[in-house]
Scaffold this motif. Structure first.
Motif, PDB file in Angstrom:
ATOM      1  N   THR A 130     -11.608 -22.116  41.245  1.00 42.39           N
ATOM      2  CA  THR A 130     -10.703 -21.129  41.836  1.00 42.39           C
ATOM      3  C   THR A 130     -11.294 -20.528  43.096  1.00 42.39           C
ATOM      4  O   THR A 130     -10.577 -20.269  44.068  1.00 42.39           O
ATOM      5  CB  THR A 130     -10.449 -19.989  40.820  1.00 42.39           C
ATOM      6  OG1 THR A 130     -10.203 -20.586  39.554  1.00 42.39           O
ATOM      7  CG2 THR A 130      -9.260 -19.154  41.230  1.00 42.39           C
ATOM      8  N   ASP A 145       4.162 -21.827  40.256  1.00 41.27           N
ATOM      9  CA  ASP A 145       2.785 -21.996  39.783  1.00 41.27           C
ATOM     10  C   ASP A 145       1.859 -22.055  40.993  1.00 41.27           C
ATOM     11  O   ASP A 145       2.174 -22.679  42.001  1.00 41.27           O
ATOM     12  CB  ASP A 145       2.675 -23.282  38.976  1.00 41.27           C
ATOM     13  CG  ASP A 145       1.384 -23.360  38.189  1.00 41.27           C
ATOM     14  OD1 ASP A 145       1.442 -23.221  36.962  1.00 41.27           O
ATOM     15  OD2 ASP A 145       0.311 -23.551  38.813  1.00 41.27           O
ATOM     16  N   LYS A 146       0.696 -21.425  40.887  1.00 39.61           N
ATOM     17  CA  LYS A 146      -0.173 -21.402  42.064  1.00 39.61           C
ATOM     18  C   LYS A 146      -0.809 -22.764  42.340  1.00 39.61           C
ATOM     19  O   LYS A 146      -1.329 -23.000  43.418  1.00 39.61           O
ATOM     20  CB  LYS A 146      -1.240 -20.308  41.942  1.00 39.61           C
ATOM     21  CG  LYS A 146      -2.267 -20.515  40.839  1.00 39.61           C
ATOM     22  CD  LYS A 146      -3.254 -19.357  40.884  1.00 39.61           C
ATOM     23  CE  LYS A 146      -4.025 -19.132  39.599  1.00 39.61           C
ATOM     24  NZ  LYS A 146      -4.980 -20.119  39.218  1.00 39.61           N
ATOM     25  N   GLY A 147      -0.745 -23.656  41.362  1.00 38.93           N
ATOM     26  CA  GLY A 147      -1.275 -25.003  41.611  1.00 38.93           C
ATOM     27  C   GLY A 147      -0.184 -26.016  41.897  1.00 38.93           C
ATOM     28  O   GLY A 147      -0.364 -27.200  41.653  1.00 38.93           O
ATOM     29  N   TRP A 190      -4.296 -26.273  33.768  1.00 42.51           N
ATOM     30  CA  TRP A 190      -4.583 -24.826  33.731  1.00 42.51           C
ATOM     31  C   TRP A 190      -6.012 -24.674  33.227  1.00 42.51           C
ATOM     32  O   TRP A 190      -6.257 -24.313  32.079  1.00 42.51           O
ATOM     33  CB  TRP A 190      -3.566 -24.126  32.839  1.00 42.51           C
ATOM     34  CG  TRP A 190      -2.206 -24.113  33.469  1.00 42.51           C
ATOM     35  CD1 TRP A 190      -1.907 -23.638  34.712  1.00 42.51           C
ATOM     36  CD2 TRP A 190      -0.976 -24.601  32.932  1.00 42.51           C
ATOM     37  NE1 TRP A 190      -0.556 -23.790  34.968  1.00 42.51           N
ATOM     38  CE2 TRP A 190       0.043 -24.380  33.897  1.00 42.51           C
ATOM     39  CE3 TRP A 190      -0.626 -25.210  31.717  1.00 42.51           C
ATOM     40  CZ2 TRP A 190       1.369 -24.745  33.685  1.00 42.51           C
ATOM     41  CZ3 TRP A 190       0.683 -25.565  31.519  1.00 42.51           C
ATOM     42  CH2 TRP A 190       1.684 -25.331  32.498  1.00 42.51           C
ATOM     43  N   TYR A 191      -6.951 -24.963  34.132  1.00 42.30           N
ATOM     44  CA  TYR A 191      -8.337 -25.138  33.714  1.00 42.30           C
ATOM     45  C   TYR A 191      -9.033 -23.845  33.324  1.00 42.30           C
ATOM     46  O   TYR A 191     -10.094 -23.861  32.750  1.00 42.30           O
ATOM     47  CB  TYR A 191      -9.114 -25.856  34.821  1.00 42.30           C
ATOM     48  CG  TYR A 191      -9.060 -25.158  36.161  1.00 42.30           C
ATOM     49  CD1 TYR A 191      -9.849 -24.053  36.415  1.00 42.30           C
ATOM     50  CD2 TYR A 191      -8.207 -25.602  37.169  1.00 42.30           C
ATOM     51  CE1 TYR A 191      -9.795 -23.408  37.632  1.00 42.30           C
ATOM     52  CE2 TYR A 191      -8.148 -24.958  38.386  1.00 42.30           C
ATOM     53  CZ  TYR A 191      -8.937 -23.856  38.618  1.00 42.30           C
ATOM     54  OH  TYR A 191      -8.880 -23.206  39.823  1.00 42.30           O
ATOM     55  N   GLU A 192      -8.423 -22.703  33.671  1.00 36.76           N
ATOM     56  CA  GLU A 192      -9.079 -21.456  33.255  1.00 36.76           C
ATOM     57  C   GLU A 192      -9.060 -21.313  31.740  1.00 36.76           C
ATOM     58  O   GLU A 192      -9.902 -20.649  31.157  1.00 36.76           O
ATOM     59  CB  GLU A 192      -8.392 -20.224  33.866  1.00 36.76           C
ATOM     60  CG  GLU A 192      -8.613 -20.058  35.362  1.00 36.76           C
ATOM     61  CD  GLU A 192      -7.391 -20.470  36.147  1.00 36.76           C
ATOM     62  OE1 GLU A 192      -6.596 -21.287  35.615  1.00 36.76           O
ATOM     63  OE2 GLU A 192      -7.214 -19.991  37.291  1.00 36.76           O
ATOM     64  N   LYS A 193      -8.054 -21.947  31.119  1.00 32.01           N
ATOM     65  CA  LYS A 193      -7.921 -21.867  29.672  1.00 32.01           C
ATOM     66  C   LYS A 193      -8.910 -22.832  29.047  1.00 32.01           C
ATOM     67  O   LYS A 193      -8.896 -24.020  29.335  1.00 32.01           O
ATOM     68  CB  LYS A 193      -6.489 -22.301  29.301  1.00 32.01           C
ATOM     69  CG  LYS A 193      -5.760 -21.355  28.377  1.00 32.01           C
ATOM     70  CD  LYS A 193      -4.295 -21.733  28.307  1.00 32.01           C
ATOM     71  CE  LYS A 193      -4.002 -22.511  27.046  1.00 32.01           C
ATOM     72  NZ  LYS A 193      -2.653 -23.092  27.078  1.00 32.01           N
ATOM     73  N   ALA A 220      -7.441 -25.908  27.283  1.00 32.01           N
ATOM     74  CA  ALA A 220      -6.916 -26.943  28.171  1.00 32.01           C
ATOM     75  C   ALA A 220      -8.065 -27.766  28.747  1.00 32.01           C
ATOM     76  O   ALA A 220      -8.023 -29.003  28.767  1.00 32.01           O
ATOM     77  CB  ALA A 220      -6.095 -26.322  29.288  1.00 32.01           C
ATOM     78  N   GLU A 248      -1.863 -29.681  25.781  1.00 34.72           N
ATOM     79  CA  GLU A 248      -2.243 -28.494  26.540  1.00 34.72           C
ATOM     80  C   GLU A 248      -1.738 -28.565  27.977  1.00 34.72           C
ATOM     81  O   GLU A 248      -1.610 -27.560  28.653  1.00 34.72           O
ATOM     82  CB  GLU A 248      -3.769 -28.341  26.565  1.00 34.72           C
ATOM     83  CG  GLU A 248      -4.388 -27.955  25.239  1.00 34.72           C
ATOM     84  CD  GLU A 248      -4.120 -26.495  24.917  1.00 34.72           C
ATOM     85  OE1 GLU A 248      -3.746 -25.733  25.826  1.00 34.72           O
ATOM     86  OE2 GLU A 248      -4.268 -26.131  23.738  1.00 34.72           O
ATOM     87  N   PRO A 280       0.869 -29.294  31.230  1.00 33.93           N
ATOM     88  CA  PRO A 280       2.260 -28.930  31.465  1.00 33.93           C
ATOM     89  C   PRO A 280       3.191 -29.969  30.827  1.00 33.93           C
ATOM     90  O   PRO A 280       2.863 -31.154  30.797  1.00 33.93           O
ATOM     91  CB  PRO A 280       2.379 -28.967  32.993  1.00 33.93           C
ATOM     92  CG  PRO A 280       0.990 -28.848  33.510  1.00 33.93           C
ATOM     93  CD  PRO A 280       0.104 -29.443  32.473  1.00 33.93           C
TER      94      PRO A 280
END
Lengths: 507, 641
Positions: A370, B109-111, B156-159, B162, B250, B252
């Motif tokens: 990020t 979505d920001k990505g 959604w790699y922050e999760k 996922a 996990e 989308p």
């Protein structure tokens, strides 16, 4: 043997950086800008000078090219004998390229003893090019040892907190190995007709017992450099403590010198010993692949992890070399280049984040994707190349090595192929912990790569894909030389002469 | 015309390159404007390719020499035949629809640009895979789709879940690739080439040969086939490498539809069908394929019975249906397997996109126990979802019926193994109908069981999402009409289309038997649907009682037979323990350093000594070096005299 360019290009490549080192050493230490500028200019100039090696190289012959030969100490038969073939040419290009990147990546991160640092880099560049083009054992040994000292300083002076321990360990391991090789060289000199000329020595077939003895003597030096299991433990310490440029040179070039040594000296000079010991060497390689890989899983330090991964990857290289067939050796050479590019890039990348956070602990990171999206994309490409994804350079080398290994021994190939599973496991684990997940508090506000850093990594990124998509550009350099090497190995006959004849120089 | 087809994969590749480089700063939320035309173009060209193949043109050409080392030579090259043409249509059509659907689904979505980049990269890789004319390029596509899957599962790699799921998918697949890669190398060693045409020309000559491995003599063809099949087991999520696919949910939902239902996971089936000349030569290998497929389809269907996460149910359903396809290949009915792959792509993509539409309305809710009565809020989603469910359940007239029936019928026809897998297949058909309608009844019928807040927000999805649903629904009905069997008055067009390439198994049973087999599968399907209606609409208390009475069975199914936990201990924990507690703590630091080299202590001693020498001045080291050289010279001098 010929020199198609008509100019002593190899000497220029060796002595331009060494001369540069002296110039830098004589400068006023206050003038840091000038010091860096001269160093950068020299390394870039050297890279451009090395390009004709690539473009004018004659791929249709296994002969030595760009040859320079002069009697240096005639009474001892010591020659100043330089030349390159398909085995060594790519290493010189890799050396000149990585040297530039070592300078640019250190631009802001080296703050103490700037003058000495850049002289050391230049000295290393000159001596490592010397190693790859020496065809006289005496000359080779001088460059081999000469490289050790600036490298030792690089770790010991500009390294991390535990640098003294790491530097001395590095020095001792390599020195002990080198001394055994020195004894080997002297034996060769005595039995090989009182010459250090590698091509001359190669014409002699030594008795099997002597070959074995000499093989082990050279093995001591080369195995430590590679490093092969179980003499690898200096590497993680040296890498971890070395400054970024030091790690890059270590991973990119220095440890290649061991594997190069096997190809240039051990295989052609001791062909029967090589054949006999090939299974043993392959087994050691497989152990290195698996051992080095599994040990990566437990690492908590970024640089240490990448260092151990080098042990595993270099295991693939030696596996390919000692498969003693076309695909194995070509894959091995290509994988050395690949490893230089990829692991060099990974260490450069670690340098990029280390400059921002001053931490090598994996646990301190997280969520970097990020904060530094461009950097993350670059690191991802290098990660994928490291795990050998098709389309990247790592795949081509690994696959050719496995083809070679499978031809030589099925069980060994099966075991070594597990390395590709383990490799994926530790590299993806590393990537996840550093780049994915929630943002760690320590990296909240760090900037993405600046232009200097981007330009440092970009050439390596391009090479990753170039070799991955069109490797023939590079493999084609090796074909004739590797073919000749294999002929030499398989056509060598047990000599009928007994040892006393050789002692008297009768051939 | 043939070189134009090179554009089919190249167009998405260009879209990827543009989006990944310019997406973050310049293109941003307009990324679909680059990606959709590219995949649309690929689709149009694929249609041309199909027409070309129908007209009898087969293309096989090399583009450039990829790797050449000694006698190992491999090119990047394309083969366009019947099998490829169908796969091209499946991949580009579903990909195009998923692209369009994602415009609505990923909106905001920001990505966003990253998502479309990966979709394009995936489409490129999958097309390279199906277009390849040799094993190594297939392997390239194989790994590259795996990579895109890794990127998109962990989108959604922050999760953590996922990121973990993506990593798991990649590494589990590597186990399969391990075998696959060795298979490729073995083929090179015995045949001398890894181009399909050479392999299929020479493979007959290998019959009866044995190879010694670890001291055992193994039948060469069987070994090669099984090694290749390892790769298929990983990629197509079969036992024992199936557990990555449910976790892959996990990612989308459009990704689940495209990659984890319609295309990538069917690559294993595609590969086995492609290598039918090889597989057919080994009875053992065929048996392994058939039984792996049958067991997986039963195993996954039983798990799907009790799960509550809508996407996971559909994921297990996918595993189960993939098993069906392998079952078909294993009894020699490659054509039927690919036919099922084709119909499955449409109804399964539809199920996933429908589930995505539901999640969109429910703010990401996945638990069907917390849904209910959605029918009246989202009619398009409901009706299309119903069509897909009828199709997968095997109700006559819909796509799934024809392909499933073809498989069961041909299995019934092929010997003892065939009868066993036919029986398993029939049971699975019933289970499939049951769990598919369990979703319908729990999610779309009855009363809404979610929060008040959720109920307030329930809405039908935007046009960009519902239109792809409608188009897919048309496919889920009509895709099967390509293969209407003769006995129902059709001409089994797709079967004949594939015949030159994939053959057609001999049918020995009678027409009346064919009618019986067909009738039986219909009855089973209707029974499954009725049972679901009975349990979830008529007497909703019974499922709870059943779960209570058969607590142990329920627990095992709920926990997916504890496979994940077993692997965790067997492989993951033990390897990490080995790394930390054995290699790092003992071998490296105690044994190697201590015993073999005895270095650490000596270093400490020497360090004290050397520290005094270490001045940091280069010239001192220069003197040291000169001294060293002097020693060398002296040694040489003495020894050489």
């Amino acid at each position: 043997m010929n020199n198609q360019l008509g100019i002593p290009i190899l000497s220029i490549l060796i002595f331009l950086p060494i001369a540069g080192a002296f110039v830098v050493a004589l400068l006023n230490r206050e003038k840091e800008g000038l010091i860096k500028g001269i160093t950068l200019t020299v390394t870039i100039a050297n890279f451009f000078i090395s390009i004709p090696l690539f473009t004018s190289f004659d791929k249709t012959t296994a002969m030595m090219q760009f040859v320079e030969i002069a009697y240096w100490i005639p009474s001892w038969g010591v020659k100043y004998f330089l030349g390159i073939d398909g085995i060594s040419v790519l290493f010189i290009l890799l050396s000149t390229l990585l040297s530039i990147l070592c300078v640019t990546i250190s631009w802001h991160s080296v703050e103490k003893k700037v003058k000495e640092f850049y002289s050391a880099i230049l000295l290393i560049e000159g001596s490592m090019i010397g190693v790859f083009c020496s065809l006289d054992l005496f000359l080779f040994y001088i460059f081999w040892e000469a490289m050790l000292i600036p490298m030792y300083l690089l770790i010991g002076v500009w390294g991390g907190p535990n640098r003294i321990y790491a530097a001395i360990k590095f020095f001792l391991y390599t020195l002990i190995g080198s001394l055994l090789m020195l004894l080997g060289i002297i034996l060769l000199y005595i039995f090989g007709g009182r010459t250090f000329d590698v091509l001359e020595i190669m014409k002699v077939n030594y008795p099997f017992g002597l070959q074995m003895l000499l093989f082990w003597a050279f093995f001591a030096a080369f195995a430590v450099k590679v490093p092969m299991f179980p003499v690898h433990t200096w590497l993680p310490d040296a890498h971890t403590e070395a400054p970024t440029a030091g790690s890059v040179i270590l991973a990119g070039i220095l440890i290649k010198m061991g594997a190069y040594g096997f190809l240039r000296f051990s295989l052609p000079l001791f062909p029967e010993a090589s054949l006999a010991l090939s299974p043993a060497m392959m087994i050691l390689s497989v152990i290195a692949i698996i051992y080095g890989g599994i040990i990566c899983l437990g690492q908590t330090d970024l640089k240490r992890l990448i260092a151990y991964s080098s042990v595993s990857h270099m295991g693939f290289v030696t596996l390919g070399i000692f498969a003693l067939n076309m695909q194995g050796i070509e894959g091995g050479i290509l994988q050395m280049i690949n490893h230089g590019i990829v692991t060099g890039a990974l260490f450069l990348s670690v340098g990029v984040v280390y400059d921002r956070t001053h931490s090598r602990q994996i646990a301190d990171y997280g969520g970097l994707a990020t904060v530094m999206p461009v950097f993350s994309a670059f690191f991802m490409v290098f990660t994928l190349a490291s795990v050998g994804l098709p389309g990247t350079n790592g795949f081509v080398g690994e696959f050719l090595i496995l083809v070679g290994a499978f031809t030589a021994s099925k069980p060994i190939a099966v075991f070594s192929a597990t390395g590709i599973i383990i490799g994926a496991a530790y590299m993806l684990m590393l990537y996840q912990k550093v780049f994915f997940l929630e943002k760690s508090s320590k990296i909240m506000k760090i900037p993405d790569m600046d232009r200097r850093e981007l330009l440092t990594l970009l050439p390596l990124l391009i090479l990753v894909f170039w070799i991955g998509i069109y490797p023939n550009t590079f493999i084609s350099f090796m074909d004739e030389s590797v073919k000749a090497l294999l002929e030499r190995i398989y056509n060598s006959q047990m000599t009928n002469l007994d040892i006393s004849n050789i002692l008297e120089g009768k051939k | 015309m043939n070189y134009t087809y090179v554009l089919i994969p190249v167009l998405p590749l260009i879209a990827f390159a543009i989006n990944i480089i310019l997406g973050r700063n310049i293109i941003q939320d307009r990324a679909h404007l680059v990606a959709i035309p590219a995949v649309g173009g690929a689709f149009v060209l694929s249609v041309f390719a199909l027409i070309d193949v129908i007209n009898g043109n087969i293309y096989n050409f090399d583009v450039y020499s990829w790797i050449s080392s000694g006698d190992f030579k491999v090119s990047v090259g394309f083969l366009i035949d019947q099998l490829t043409a169908i796969m091209l249509i499946v991949v580009t059509s579903i990909s195009l629809l998923v692209h369009i659907y994602s415009v609505g689904y990923m909106h905001g979505d920001k990505g966003y640009y990253r998502f479309f980049s990966y979709l394009s990269l995936f489409t490129f890789s999958m097309l390279m895979l199906v277009l390849s004319n040799n094993l190594l390029q297939l392997y390239f596509g194989w790994e590259a789709v795996g990579l895109c899957s890794y990127f998109l599962i962990g989108f959604w790699y922050e999760k953590k879940s996922a990121a973990d799921a993506g990593k798991k998918a990649f590494i589990v697949n590597r186990f399969g690739d391990f075998g696959f890669g060795l298979g490729v190398i073995l083929i090179f060693l015995v045949i001398g080439s890894i181009h399909y045409s050479d392999i299929f020309n020479k493979v007959g000559g290998l019959q009866g040969q044995v190879i010694s491995l670890f001291g055992y003599d193994v039948d060469l063809i069987t070994l090669i086939a099984l090694l290749l099949f390892c790769g298929a087991v990983g990629k197509s999520a079969q036992i024992p490498l199936h557990m990555w696919l449910p976790d892959a949910m996990e990612g989308p939902t459009p990704v689940s539809a495209l990659i984890h239902a319609a295309t990538m996971v069917t690559a294993g089936v595609f590969m086995v069908a492609r290598f039918n000349p090889l597989f057919s030569l080994s009875e053992t290998a065929m048996m392994v394929v058939a039984l792996t497929g049958a067991c997986t389809s039963l195993f996954a269907a039983t798990i799907a019975l009790v799960q509550n996460d809508i996407k996971r149910i559909i994921a297990y359903s996918t595993v189960s249906q993939l098993g069906y396809m392998f079952l078909a290949c294993g009894v020699g009915a490659y054509g039927a397997g690919i036919f099922h792959l084709f119909t499955h792509a449409y109804f399964k993509a539809l199920l996933f996109l429908g589930a995505g539409s539901v999640m969109h309305a429910m703010a990401g809710e996945l638990d069907i126990q917390k849904m209910g009565g959605l029918k009246k809020y989202m009619p398009v989603t409901y009706w299309t979802f119903l069509i897909a469910s009828l199709s997968i359940a095997g109700i006559p007239g819909l796509a799934g019926f024809f392909s499933k029936d073809e498989i069961l019928w041909l299995a019934y026809n092929s010997g003892a193994i065939g009868k066993i897998v036919w029986m398993i297949g029939s049971i699975v058909a019933g289970l499939t109908a049951f769990y598919s309608f369990r979703i319908i009844f729990l999610a779309f019928h009855g009363k809404f069981r979610g929060t008040h807040e959720q109920e307030h927000h329930l809405h039908e999805s935007p046009k960009s999402m519902t239109i792809p649903l409608i188009i897919l629904a048309i496919g889920a009905v009509s895709a099967g009409w390509l293969g209407v069997p003769e006995i129902l008055g059709g001409n089994n067009a797709i079967g004949h289309f594939f015949e030159p390439l994939l053959g057609h198994p001999k049918v020995t049973a009678t027409h009346s038997e064919e009618i019986q087999v067909m009738a039986m599968s219909v009855i089973i399907a209707v029974f499954g649907i009725s049972l679901a209606w009975f349990l979830y609409m008529f007497k909703p208390i019974i499922p709870k009682l059943l779960a209570h009475w058969f607590k142990n069975i329920y627990k095992i199914l709920w926990n997916k037979y504890y496979i994940d936990e077993i692997y965790e201990y067997l492989f993951v924990k033990s390897t990490f323990w080995m790394s930390r507690s054995v290699l790092i703590a003992v071998t490296d630091s105690k044994i190697i350093e201590g015993v073999v080299n005895g270095v650490p202590q000596k270093i400490a001693d020497l360090g004290d000594f050397l520290r005094k020498l270490q001045t940091g001045h280069l010239q001192h080291y220069g003197i040291g070096m000169a001294l060293g050289l002097f020693t060398v010279f002296t040694l040489v001098l003495i020894l050489s005299r």
